[in-house]
Design an enzyme around this catalytic site. Structure first.
Site, PDB file in Angstrom:
ATOM      1  N   LYS A 182       0.709  -1.237  -0.268  1.00 21.30           N
ATOM      2  CA  LYS A 182       0.053  -0.085  -0.221  1.00 21.30           C
ATOM      3  C   LYS A 182       0.824   1.342   0.047  1.00 21.30           C
ATOM      4  O   LYS A 182       2.006   1.181   0.421  1.00 21.30           O
ATOM      5  CB  LYS A 182      -1.137  -0.106   1.292  1.00 21.30           C
ATOM      6  CG  LYS A 182      -1.782  -1.379   1.357  1.00 21.30           C
ATOM      7  CD  LYS A 182      -2.727  -1.270   0.009  1.00 21.30           C
ATOM      8  CE  LYS A 182      -3.778  -2.460   0.181  1.00 21.30           C
ATOM      9  NZ  LYS A 182      -3.185  -3.734   0.435  1.00 21.30           N
TER      10      LYS A 182
HETATM   11  C1  LIG Z   1      -9.896  -3.307  -0.682  1.00 20.00           C
HETATM   12  C2  LIG Z   1      -9.018  -3.824   0.378  1.00 20.00           C
HETATM   13  N1  LIG Z   1      -9.615  -3.871   1.692  1.00 20.00           N
HETATM   14  C3  LIG Z   1      -8.821  -4.364   2.686  1.00 20.00           C
HETATM   15  C4  LIG Z   1      -7.464  -5.165   2.318  1.00 20.00           C
HETATM   16  C5  LIG Z   1      -6.720  -5.612   3.444  1.00 20.00           C
HETATM   17  O1  LIG Z   1      -5.778  -4.973   4.161  1.00 20.00           O
HETATM   18  P1  LIG Z   1      -4.525  -5.722   5.058  1.00 20.00           P
HETATM   19  O2  LIG Z   1      -3.911  -6.504   4.175  1.00 20.00           O
HETATM   20  O3  LIG Z   1      -3.787  -4.566   5.600  1.00 20.00           O
HETATM   21  O4  LIG Z   1      -5.456  -6.404   5.861  1.00 20.00           O
HETATM   22  C6  LIG Z   1      -7.175  -4.900   1.026  1.00 20.00           C
HETATM   23  C7  LIG Z   1      -5.561  -5.541   0.797  1.00 20.00           C
HETATM   24  O5  LIG Z   1      -5.293  -5.347  -0.342  1.00 20.00           O
HETATM   25  C8  LIG Z   1      -7.758  -4.211   0.100  1.00 20.00           C
HETATM   26  O6  LIG Z   1      -7.170  -4.348  -1.062  1.00 20.00           O
END
Ligand SMILES: Cc1ncc(COP(=O)(O)O)c(C=O)c1O
Length: 385
Positions: A182
């Site tokens: 990210k």
């Molecule tokens: C749209 C979306 N929501 C949530 C997440 C989850 O994030 P995390 O990996 O920090 O839990 C992602 C991860 O790619 C995502 O693309």
């Protein structure tokens, strides 16, 4: 990989500052320090919102955002059939019903498909910007028309805007991720933003076993009004976040410049289609998406890029984690998806995703590397014919 590329001395210095205190506290509710609170304040300032609450991951953030917005058992939540699986897991974990719908040419929620999916049980729409804005005006108008809550899982879209407004701040609540792929990276981590005090309080309570955080009360005496989990962010992670946040303008401007150069150099190619935008100026630079003839051509293109040292991101290689049409381990727990050919529910999304390529655009990319990537894309396009 944006923020992850720039992890360095500044992040270490923040952690050292944390450890320089007479009494080191690594737990966000222990006495002293409170890097997490400082990170939340700075993040809220950056986003231009009243409240931010940091949690342990982007998955936790959308979970808290949904819980904070009052989503619960039996509520239908419309979202997109193209998303990383996390928001659908979060909807499901709250006992609500995920209702994925087809994407449009912007690779986001198609407003016409949302309208078709609304029922009396629909409570919310989760818009999922993929490095660029969905058609937010149209989606917000549908929310107004049917009295639905607009939630943005902007995990992939920190810094992107729609008509000048930061994504994540347009709906009632927005969430972000700080995982390795990210814009900002903290190891693991996430955050929610909102201007609604009630949503903020409920989300914060959900992230902390329901603790109502009544000031002046010892933690052990905190009352509860709803159940929760432990989704807290540690002080170490928040320290990294503080240093990363100071780099955000650099990250966003560099990757946007890099993407622009690449796009300009490949725009003329007749057999790849760059995606359309609801507001291209609001797109961030992290990822470039284009479409080729079909799945076979996409796989051939991917192999060609890999031979030249360039990997793809999400599409085509990680489609299975980003397309509702293949989630037979999750969706059939709901009557409406049991015994149903999931693929047949979202054929347009499936066809688009299977023929698409997503390319990561690093922040640290010199002109020579950009030239090599452009050359790899041009020769890839020639190869697939
Ligand atoms: C749209 C979306 N929501 C949530 C997440 C989850 O994030 P995390 O990996 O920090 O839990 C992602 C991860 O790619 C995502 O693309």
């Amino acid at each position: 990989m944006a923020g992850a590329e720039l992890i360095g001395r500044e992040e270490l210095a923040e952690i050292q500052e944390l450890f320089s205190h007479e009494k080191v506290n690594l737990y966000r509710y222990g006495g002293g320090n409170y890097k997490a609170r400082e990170f939340e304040e700075r993040f809220a300032d950056y986003m231009g919102v009243q409240y931010a609450h940091a949690v342990s991951s982007g998955t936790a953030a959308i979970h808290c955002a949904l819980a904070g917005a009052g989503i619960g058992s039996g509520d239908e939540v419309i979202t997109t059939a193209w998303t990383f699986i996390a928001p659908v897991e979060a909807i499901s974990a709250l006992g609500a019903i995920p209702v994925p719908v087809e994407i449009d040419e912007t690779y986001h929620l198609d407003p016409a498909e949302i309208e078709k999916a609304v029922t009396p049980d629909t409570k919310a729409i989760v818009a999922i910007p993929m490095w660029a804005p969905p058609k937010m005006d149209e989606i917000a108008a549908i929310c107004d028309k049917y009295g639905l809550t607009l939630i943005e899982d902007a995990a992939q879209a920190l810094g992107a805007t729609y008509k000048g407004r930061k994504l994540g701040t347009i709906g009632k609540v927005g969430s972000f991720s700080f995982d390795a792929g990210k814009t900002l990276h903290t190891g693991e981590g996430g955050i929610i933003v909102t201007n609604d005090r009630e949503v903020y309080d409920r989300a914060a309570e959900f992230s902390d076993h329901g603790h109502m955080h009544i000031s002046g009360l010892p933690r052990g005496k905190d009352p509860r009004r709803a159940k929760g989990l432990n989704l807290r962010l540690s002080e170490v992670t928040a320290s990294i976040g503080l240093a990363q946040l100071r780099k955000i303008d650099h990250i966003l401007s560099r990757s946007k410049e890099n993407k622009k150069k690449i796009k300009e150099a490949i725009r003329h190619l007749g057999n790849i289609s760059l995606r359309s935008f609801s507001d291209e100026s609001g797109s961030q630079g992290d990822t470039l998406i284009f479409r080729v003839r079909d799945r076979e051509a996409a796989l051939q293109f991917e192999a060609h890029l890999m031979e030249r040292g360039f990997g793809t991101k999400i599409l085509p290689e990680a489609l299975d984690w980003h397309y509702a049409g293949v989630w037979s381990h999750l969706l059939p727990e709901y009557d409406r998806y049991r015994g149903v050919d999931l693929e047949a529910l979202w054929p347009k999304t499936g066809a688009m995703l299977r023929s698409s390529i997503c390319l990561n655009i690093p922040v640290l990319m010199d002109d020579e590397t950009i030239g090599k990537l452009v050359e790899a894309i041009i020769t890839g396009a020639e190869k697939i014919g």
